[in-house]
Design a protein around this motif. Structure first.
Motif, PDB file in Angstrom:
ATOM      1  N   MET A  45       0.823  -1.203   0.000  1.00 31.67           N
ATOM      2  CA  MET A  45       0.000   0.000   0.000  1.00 31.67           C
ATOM      3  C   MET A  45       0.858   1.254   0.000  1.00 31.67           C
ATOM      4  O   MET A  45       0.538   2.252  -0.663  1.00 31.67           O
ATOM      5  N   VAL A  48       2.097   1.599  -3.498  1.00 31.31           N
ATOM      6  CA  VAL A  48       1.028   2.057  -4.385  1.00 31.31           C
ATOM      7  C   VAL A  48       0.774   3.549  -4.195  1.00 31.31           C
ATOM      8  O   VAL A  48       0.389   4.252  -5.136  1.00 31.31           O
ATOM      9  N   GLY A  49       1.000   4.036  -2.980  1.00 34.48           N
ATOM     10  CA  GLY A  49       0.787   5.460  -2.708  1.00 34.48           C
ATOM     11  C   GLY A  49       1.650   6.379  -3.531  1.00 34.48           C
ATOM     12  O   GLY A  49       1.372   7.584  -3.620  1.00 34.48           O
ATOM     13  N   GLN A  56      -3.999   3.532  -7.679  1.00 32.22           N
ATOM     14  CA  GLN A  56      -4.334   3.486  -6.253  1.00 32.22           C
ATOM     15  C   GLN A  56      -5.786   3.052  -6.055  1.00 32.22           C
ATOM     16  O   GLN A  56      -6.100   2.238  -5.180  1.00 32.22           O
ATOM     17  N   THR A  60      -6.769  -0.546  -4.125  1.00 26.02           N
ATOM     18  CA  THR A  60      -7.496  -0.467  -2.848  1.00 26.02           C
ATOM     19  C   THR A  60      -8.903  -1.040  -2.962  1.00 26.02           C
ATOM     20  O   THR A  60      -9.374  -1.723  -2.043  1.00 26.02           O
ATOM     21  N   ALA A 127      -2.368   4.107   1.112  1.00 22.66           N
ATOM     22  CA  ALA A 127      -2.181   4.387  -0.316  1.00 22.66           C
ATOM     23  C   ALA A 127      -2.447   5.846  -0.652  1.00 22.66           C
ATOM     24  O   ALA A 127      -2.090   6.307  -1.742  1.00 22.66           O
TER      25      ALA A 127
END
Length: 522
Positions: A45, A48-49, A56, A60, A127
């Motif tokens: 996560m 991905v942020g 994102q 999520t 994220a």
């Protein structure tokens, strides 16, 4: 009262660890495994942020939707995976329904699965660390999504329980479940429409999930990050409305359960004789085999296990869709393992009725062999039918002898291995007359480890005829096929004899211990 229910759940977990050292070992493995998953999820996560908003959003929503789907449907398919408090036990206590609902929902998060789900849900907000507003909405959406998962799952289970309280309902549920499983492949194929699965494919899927109760709460932060606050509010309203509806449905089902507990309908007795027992020899072996045959014909738990066998070729066909038929030809071997290993749960299914075997002084060898014979009467014709039909449909009728040899070796070896495992371990299972969706206390990692070890040993012991059969099929050798058939029957018979004798000796020594444990599970 909510805190008291949480303490009760903690006490159940602690008492489970005191059962044996295997409980502690299993718990430790589960914790370590869970920590590994959490590290991957949290790190993923954060990574991905640093990507674009669309990626994102896709990640999520997929993670959050998978979490909700798991909480909603896994309890319907795998009984005993959760140790949530049984609401029927609170029928005699003056506890408000709303308080009981909240307490049971919070208690559901106590334990390894609950903690993992909580941390994984909250980690999705990481994220959005580059978007402060989206980060706040992400925390709110994660909490709301987790509540939808837990409360919605309990509502689904509570509502489905009366529908399958009777045998026919349970069997229909099993068939529907199998149909859903085997339809996954064709559904994905239709969804992709011949395209290679790519990011666009997942984006399309997320576009649908974001408007459903499964993904709405997890999609709201992406809308905030994109500057569409109105759409984010709509997503949160969908999630909140789902939670309110699930609470209302669960509360209503709980009120009905507390007044009229759901009990699975037990089959009534039929007048006019002893049925199957009148057709078996009047010997200890005949009595054991006859009693178990009654189970195979009339106990829904056994019927569900057998219902899987005819769908095995369909499942393998879906998996190998577009490829060769080699995987489909293995259907009979897989069905042989499923039928043979099913004997490993026989003592657990007996429950307290196992006292008859103990008090009657039935020899362990007789008990083991009688259960195998009963299973074979039902399972052998079914496995042979699967082998022959799949070979003919695959246009490989020449492979029937080799496939029968591999199936015979696997089935007989599985019977031998299951005869030993069931004399060493028992597991918590649904008892006759109980709510089929009631979760059972006492499931442990020792059960998983024993089953896994048994599977591996059976795989190794049955490998010679299976490998020879594969070689005969790949070379289209009729001679090797017949050799594989003879080897499978002979070697399988040897392992069956060893398993029955060893399992019989173990049962002679451990029968009182097994009886004590199966009674404790009830």
């Amino acid at each position: 009262m909510v805190a008291h229910l949480v303490r009760l759940k903690l006490a159940l977990v602690a008492n489970g660890l005191r059962r044996s050292v295997w409980q502690v070992v299993g718990f430790a493995f589960a914790v370590l495994y869970g920590l590994g998953i959490l590290v991957i999820v949290v790190a993923g996560m954060v990574a991905v942020g640093t990507q674009d908003v669309e990626l994102q959003r896709t990640v999520t929503v997929l993670v959050g939707s998978a979490l909700v789907v798991g909480w909603w449907f896994i309890p319907l398919l795998a009984f005993g995976v959760d140790a949530t408090l049984d609401p029927e036990r609170f029928a005699t206590f003056a506890i408000g329904r709303r308080t009981l609902v909240v307490g049971l929902a919070v208690a559901a998060l106590v334990g390894v699965p609950g903690v993992l789900s909580t941390v994984a849900a909250l980690s999705t907000s990481l994220a959005w660390f580059q978007h402060p507003a989206a980060l706040l909405v992400g925390v709110l959406g994660a909490a709301l999504g987790l509540a939808v998962a837990v409360v919605g799952g309990r509502a689904v289970v509570a509502l489905a329980a009366p529908l399958v309280a009777r045998r026919r309902g349970r069997e229909l549920m099993a068939v529907v479940t199998l149909l859903l499983i085997v339809s996954v492949g064709p559904t994905l194929s239709t969804f992709t429409n011949g395209r290679e699965i790519s990011r666009e494919t997942f984006d399309d899927l997320v576009g649908v999930l974001a408007w459903t109760p499964f993904g709405a709460a997890w999609a709201a932060p992406a809308d905030v990050a994109a500057g569409d606050l109105g759409l984010a509010a709509v997503r949160l309203v969908i999630a909140a409305a789902t939670l309110a509806l699930a609470l209302r449905l669960w509360e209503g089902a709980l009120a009905r359960t507390l007044v009229q507990p759901v009990r699975a309908a037990a089959g009534g007795t039929r007048p006019g004789g002893l049925g199957v027992l009148s057709r078996v020899p009047a010997t200890p072996l005949g009595a054991v085999a006859g009693r178990c045959l009654v189970y195979w014909f009339r106990d829904p738990r056994y019927a569900v296990a057998l219902a899987i066998v005819p769908f095995t070729p369909v499942i393998l066909w879906v998996v190998s869709r577009g490829g060769s038929n080699d995987l489909v030809l293995a259907s009979g071997v897989l069905a042989a393992f499923v039928v043979g290993w099913g004997v490993s749960a026989d003592v657990s299914y007996d429950g307290s009725a196992f006292w008859m075997h103990v008090s009657a002084g039935v020899r362990g060898v007789v008990d083991r062999l009688g259960r195998v014979i009963a299973s074979g009467v039902v399972g052998v014709p079914l496995v042979v039918l699967v082998v022959v039909v799949t070979a003919v449909l695959a246009d490989r009728a020449d492979a029937v002898p080799a496939l029968l040899g591999a199936a015979a070796g696997v089935m007989l070896t599985s019977y031998g291995g299951a005869s030993i495992v069931s004399a060493l371990f028992v597991q918590p299972v649904q008892q006759p007359g109980e709510n089929p969706f009631q979760t059972k206390q006492g499931a442990s990692m020792s059960t998983v480890l024993s089953q896994t070890a048994g599977w591996l040993l059976v795989l190794v012991a049955a490998s010679p005829p299976a490998l020879l059969a594969w070689f005969a099929i790949s070379r289209a050798s009729a001679v090797l096929g017949w050799v594989a058939l003879v080897l499978g029957v002979v070697l399988g018979a040897v392992w069956l004899t060893v398993g029955v004798r060893v399992g019989g000796r173990l049962l002679d020594r451990r029968a009182p211990v097994l009886l004590q444990r199966v009674i404790a599970f009830e």
